[in-house]
Design a protein around this motif. Sequence first.
Motif, mmCIF file in Angstrom:
data_model
loop_
_atom_site.group_PDB
_atom_site.id
_atom_site.type_symbol
_atom_site.label_atom_id
_atom_site.label_comp_id
_atom_site.label_asym_id
_atom_site.label_seq_id
_atom_site.Cartn_x
_atom_site.Cartn_y
_atom_site.Cartn_z
ATOM 1 N N GLY A 39 0.805 -1.219 0.000
ATOM 2 C CA GLY A 39 0.000 0.000 0.000
ATOM 3 C C GLY A 39 0.834 1.263 0.000
ATOM 4 O O GLY A 39 0.339 2.349 0.281
ATOM 5 N N ARG A 40 2.120 1.119 -0.323
ATOM 6 C CA ARG A 40 2.956 2.318 -0.381
ATOM 7 C C ARG A 40 2.810 2.971 -1.745
ATOM 8 O O ARG A 40 2.806 2.298 -2.779
ATOM 9 C CB ARG A 40 4.423 1.959 -0.150
ATOM 10 N N LEU A 41 2.691 4.280 -1.699
ATOM 11 C CA LEU A 41 2.525 5.028 -2.947
ATOM 12 C C LEU A 41 3.781 4.920 -3.803
ATOM 13 O O LEU A 41 4.894 5.124 -3.311
ATOM 14 C CB LEU A 41 2.278 6.515 -2.652
ATOM 15 N N LEU A 42 3.570 4.630 -5.088
ATOM 16 C CA LEU A 42 4.688 4.642 -6.034
ATOM 17 C C LEU A 42 4.589 5.877 -6.924
ATOM 18 O O LEU A 42 5.588 6.477 -7.289
ATOM 19 C CB LEU A 42 4.660 3.371 -6.891
ATOM 20 N N ALA A 43 3.383 6.227 -7.266
ATOM 21 C CA ALA A 43 3.200 7.413 -8.116
ATOM 22 C C ALA A 43 1.752 7.863 -8.065
ATOM 23 O O ALA A 43 0.845 7.074 -7.779
ATOM 24 C CB ALA A 43 3.573 7.089 -9.564
ATOM 25 N N ILE A 44 1.566 9.144 -8.317
ATOM 26 C CA ILE A 44 0.233 9.699 -8.501
ATOM 27 C C ILE A 44 0.226 10.436 -9.826
ATOM 28 O O ILE A 44 1.184 11.148 -10.165
ATOM 29 C CB ILE A 44 -0.151 10.640 -7.342
ATOM 30 N N ASP A 45 -0.843 10.234 -10.549
ATOM 31 C CA ASP A 45 -1.020 10.922 -11.824
ATOM 32 C C ASP A 45 -2.406 11.560 -11.771
ATOM 33 O O ASP A 45 -3.408 10.859 -11.724
ATOM 34 C CB ASP A 45 -0.933 9.897 -12.965
ATOM 35 N N ASP A 46 -2.431 12.873 -11.753
ATOM 36 C CA ASP A 46 -3.716 13.565 -11.588
ATOM 37 C C ASP A 46 -3.945 14.524 -12.753
ATOM 38 O O ASP A 46 -3.044 15.267 -13.146
ATOM 39 C CB ASP A 46 -3.709 14.352 -10.264
ATOM 40 N N VAL A 47 -5.129 14.462 -13.288
ATOM 41 C CA VAL A 47 -5.545 15.447 -14.289
ATOM 42 C C VAL A 47 -6.753 16.146 -13.702
ATOM 43 O O VAL A 47 -7.706 15.482 -13.292
ATOM 44 C CB VAL A 47 -5.953 14.756 -15.615
ATOM 45 N N PHE A 48 -6.686 17.457 -13.590
ATOM 46 C CA PHE A 48 -7.860 18.119 -13.024
ATOM 47 C C PHE A 48 -8.279 19.339 -13.825
ATOM 48 O O PHE A 48 -7.519 19.885 -14.617
ATOM 49 C CB PHE A 48 -7.655 18.435 -11.536
#
Lengths: 287, 783, 155
Positions: free
Chosen positions: B317-326
């Motif tokens: 459950g460790r974050l590897l990446a976040i990709d956000d489009v807003f």
Amino acid sequence: MKPPVFEYHRPASLTEAVDMLGGLENARLLAGGQSLMPMLAMRFAFPDHLIDLNRIPALAGIAEDGGTLRVGAMTRQRDLLDHPVVRARLPMLAEALEQVGHRQTRNRGTVGGSLCHLDPAAELVAVATALDAELEIAGPRGARTLPMAAFPLGFMTPALEPDELLTGLRFALPALPQGACFTEFARRHGDYAIVSAAAILWPRDGRIGRASITLGGVGPVPVRLEAAEAALAGQRADAESFAAAAACCGALDPMDDAQVPAWYRRRLAATLVRRALTTAWERADVR
Amino acid sequence: MSAAGEKDYQASPSPRLAPGAGRVVGQRVTRLEDAPLVRGDGMFAADVSFPRQLAMRVVRSPIAHGRLLSIDTAAARALPGVHAVWTAADVADIPPIPFRATKVRGLEPYCQPILAAGRVRYAGEPLAVVFADDAYLAEDAADLVVPDIEELPPVLDATAEPAEFLPGHSTEPTVVRKEYGDVAAAFRDAHAIVELALSVGRHSGVPLETRGAIARYDASRDLLELHGAAKKQHWNRDEIARLLGRPPAGVHLFEGHVGGGFGVRGELYPEDLLVCLAALRLRRPVKWIEDRREHMVATNHSRQQHHRIRAAVDGQGRLLAIDDVFFHDQGGYVRTHGARVVDLAAGMLPGPYRLPAYRVAGHFRLTNKTPAATYRAPGRFETTFVRERVMDAIAARLGLDRVEVRRRNLVTPAEMPHARPLDTLGTAVVLDSGDYPGLLDTALDRFGWTALQADLARRRGAGECVGAGIGFFVEKSGLGPSDGVRIAVDKTGGVELISGAASVGQGVETVLAQICAEALGIDYRRVRVVRGRTDRIEFGNGAHASRVTVMSGSATYRAALAVRAMALETAAGLLQAAASELSIVDGHVVRLADPGAPLMPLGEVARHMGPDSALMVGRTPGLSAERWFHSAHMTYPYGVHLAVVRIDRGTGEVRVERYLVANDIGRAINPMLVEGQLAGGFVQGLGGALFEEFRYDETGQPLSTTFADYLIPTLAEVPPLDLIVSEQAPSPLNPLGVKGAGEGGTNGVGAAIASAVDDALRRPGAVVSLPILPRTVHALLRT
Amino acid sequence: MHDVTLCLNGDVHRIRVEARRTLLDAIREDCGATGTHAGCEHGVCGACTVLLDGEPVRSCLMFAVQADGRELRTVEGLAKDGVLHKLQQSFIDHHALQCGYCTPGFLMLAAGLIEADPDLSDAALIDGLSANLCRCTGYANIVAAVRAVLGRAPS
Ligand SMILES: Cc1cc2nc3c(=O)[nH]c(=O)nc-3n(C[C@@H](O)[C@H](O)[C@H](O)COP(=O)(O)OP(=O)(O)OC[C@H]3O[C@@H](n4cnc5c(N)ncnc54)[C@H](O)[C@@H]3O)c2cc1C
Ligand code: FES
Ligand code: FES
């Protein structure tokens, strides 16, 4: 948000008020002002004349008269709420009044003003319907009375001629033991109800003898849930009967708008009917 | 890390304020501001009046989008008592309102003119102004102004494909992009990917006092004054001067009392320029007081965003990446803040978590609605909701506990300061200090989290629909670059503190007085704080971004220490003692050895330093000093929000039963005021989470234009609130160790309540938008 | 135009106003008592609360002519001989105000509530104070301030 220009009149008697109302073009009555003032401030209303009813002593007051309670149209909501006879004999009316605005608005707002303003969600409109109040109306052609059920003609349209005004109303004081409850759903404390329900149950032999169910905020005028009333008569007062009564709300054809869609109003109505009936029965004197 | 501010104070003789409660710093003293306010002696904008003043009334567009063909002002002009009616043609020489912050190339064509010309872009846009003898008459006249507008279809959805907003200009002038790490690889190698689409509704600060602006031109001194100013007096002064073609010294702004700021008040708006221009042209004072319905369509909106976010995690459950489009729904114009909220959202989204790779694209989109800008915790209320939804989703996806997932990802104290290859507001994001897991534990403990879970399970068993939620946040505060403070002691021992800061009701005067009093050794009630006016100090950065306590507070501390040193040096000469043997206690010079025996009042020292004093021959007289504090980096407060909610199954209503905000702010100058900030901020967050929304119909008509439609929570909606004001992690970036406390109360509310509602519904991920409406919840209960 | 006599905090003000002038504007502009604030001018926020013959009302929802000859109390009338009213002092002590814009309305509402019922229950107090909006404090300190005046410990 400043009110538009108008001419101000302050009749000292009912006769004078009636004369003014009949004689002046585009005149409007000013009662507690708690609905009319915001409309003026927003310039939704442009009366040429305002007739202020606040200094006609005869229009205000509460009197117990035989089996009825007579309430002058200009009686403040606060005074009605605090009246011992209301507290003791018409607790549902007090329960509804407690939910009309706030202390400050009830100190000014009148019983007649609320009925004549006739907001579909107004608590007093719903509860006066539930209690079968009788309205007293005065005009140049004299006085007349009207049952509350006949008063709302449509969305915010009371059955008053332009030259008539509401002078008071009468509530029959209940003779038989009964249980009643007024309940509503509003987003915030003191807001107009989105939907409200008033239920009265007359027990007979441990069962429901008669039921009265009124809904506010569902249609443009209060709705009596007659199907449910009929179905409940003679039934056992249990969760099942109340749920069945609430299910009758499925047949309602409520107002529909983006914020409160019809389906949601229907479900609110069902919830409130079930709750009002349950509480009304708890309060009923079944002995 | 070589913060300029750090060097500055380290190089100076001013030490850091010692930790622990001081004599007056850290104490819950009552506010200097309060006495006039409780007596009704406040001076809010509407309370300012000048003889012969005219009332200004703005005629606003009744429709959202259209071509403005003509405006008929004849009837309005003909009304007795009306002095002038202006339309765009009358103010064509005034340039549109410029950006102050986050200037992004390409936004210029979207700046707002002070009166609409050619096109109207939102319902409520100023079309014309009327000047009349009083406000009633001005409104009558405004009603007689008839615009002829050819309606065009409005753009209302910021997520729609970019299209033409204006001839030759797109609905999407810019996309704010930030990226670091190998995002593609992280998603490729991920154990799991969660993907969410989340929306935050349009709401805003909505202070209880509406805006107001009163301008008067004093021809005898060729001076233009603007009253009713707030927040950014100096910048606004400079811009008003520039736009009106006057020297800055010929324009002065005055901030009186301000009935709440919250980000929206005190920006430069069309009305500010219009009153100034009118005062110059009509040669009479001109007063404009916004009415509430205007406020709801004219003053900055905020918050509306739609995020499509993906997160890659490993098996733990460790974050590897976040990709956000807003997609950011800006409204019809770009106002003073430029792209600030988008930039902050993009820069602050990662929050407290270790994030190896990150990519964000913030689509800045114009729509035919009221322009948007900052509101308390801008870009953070939104992204904390989004990020914490993601954390809950990860927990659900991997079957982990919600708290545990957070714990595994929190940046640890050992990793502090934690630099991210990311910037926001033009500064690198370096989480300066903190013990995130420590505060989480403290908060959970205080809330009784473990026992709570059992209790909730029991209640659910009994048929109740109840749940608990969590949101962790990181704030930012103390935006530089600099602030100066001047402190002067008079002959009576009274102290005047002049600051370029502003006050929007948060207690700035008391806080600065406390810091000054602590350093100087006097009673804080002897300090008179002057703020919010351009005629007493030539520079100032105002009050925003939770910067005042950090920046002006640090400058105050330094100036007060300088005054103290001067006083001791002078007293040493007068008392035939070494300065190092002396101190100041209760406004009197004392011997360190005998602090109970006052030797000389501070006023006496000041008298000896006056211009007539023999001691001062050849020196600059006055017991006074000006000191500056510079900072290149922001400091990052952080905290946890915890909520318990109960859902009414019959109506879908969400009731918050109890709530906790834990916030580390490094050091609380006045814990009572910090708690006040957190409590007030929380209720605003509660509004955004459950109640408040600026709604529009399909033609772009605003539907939330009164206090009956825009639902600000009342006392009855507010749950018992527990507060933890933590001072575990003093900021290393300033001598006081403080971090801003203005926004942490608001930041995590949407996140924590959403999490609690999911928990009550027993449906992770159920909440996808704010505000959480009863009918939405009711529908969820049925499906 | 109407000649109106307002008895404001014991002082008689003879003013001449249009019929449409709200009581709020008359108090502020014609009597010069700007402590009473306008937050909405449509009856929802309570910032304009004053006591009319001792009872709290919203002064934006009345015309000045209607108050002719009636007794009005505003925030300016709370302190006596320079000494703060106990509600005013309690608001300071409990940090029940931030920007202070709502404060006069809350003070007058609270004064009206506790004068009418010095033994006000907590439920009635919360019900009563829910009438007014405050955007800054989050309300808890306002309740604490009024409870203290009622002689109750903080909850
Ligand atoms: C903040 C706030 C909250 C409120 N919340 C609620 C609520 O929850 N529920 C609710 O029901 N109401 C609510 N109201 C409105 C309520 O307070 C009003 O009192 C009521 O709707 C109108 O009564 P009034 O005496 O103030 O009438 P006015 O506003 O003076 O008049 C209303 C209308 O009725 C007409 N009228 C008045 N008296 C007569 C008469 N005797 N004969 C003929 N016509 C007459 C007037 O001409 C006018 O058109 C709220 C108001 C405010 C400001
Ligand atoms: S100003 Fe009167 S209630 Fe808001
Ligand atoms: S203190 Fe600002 S609105 Fe209440």
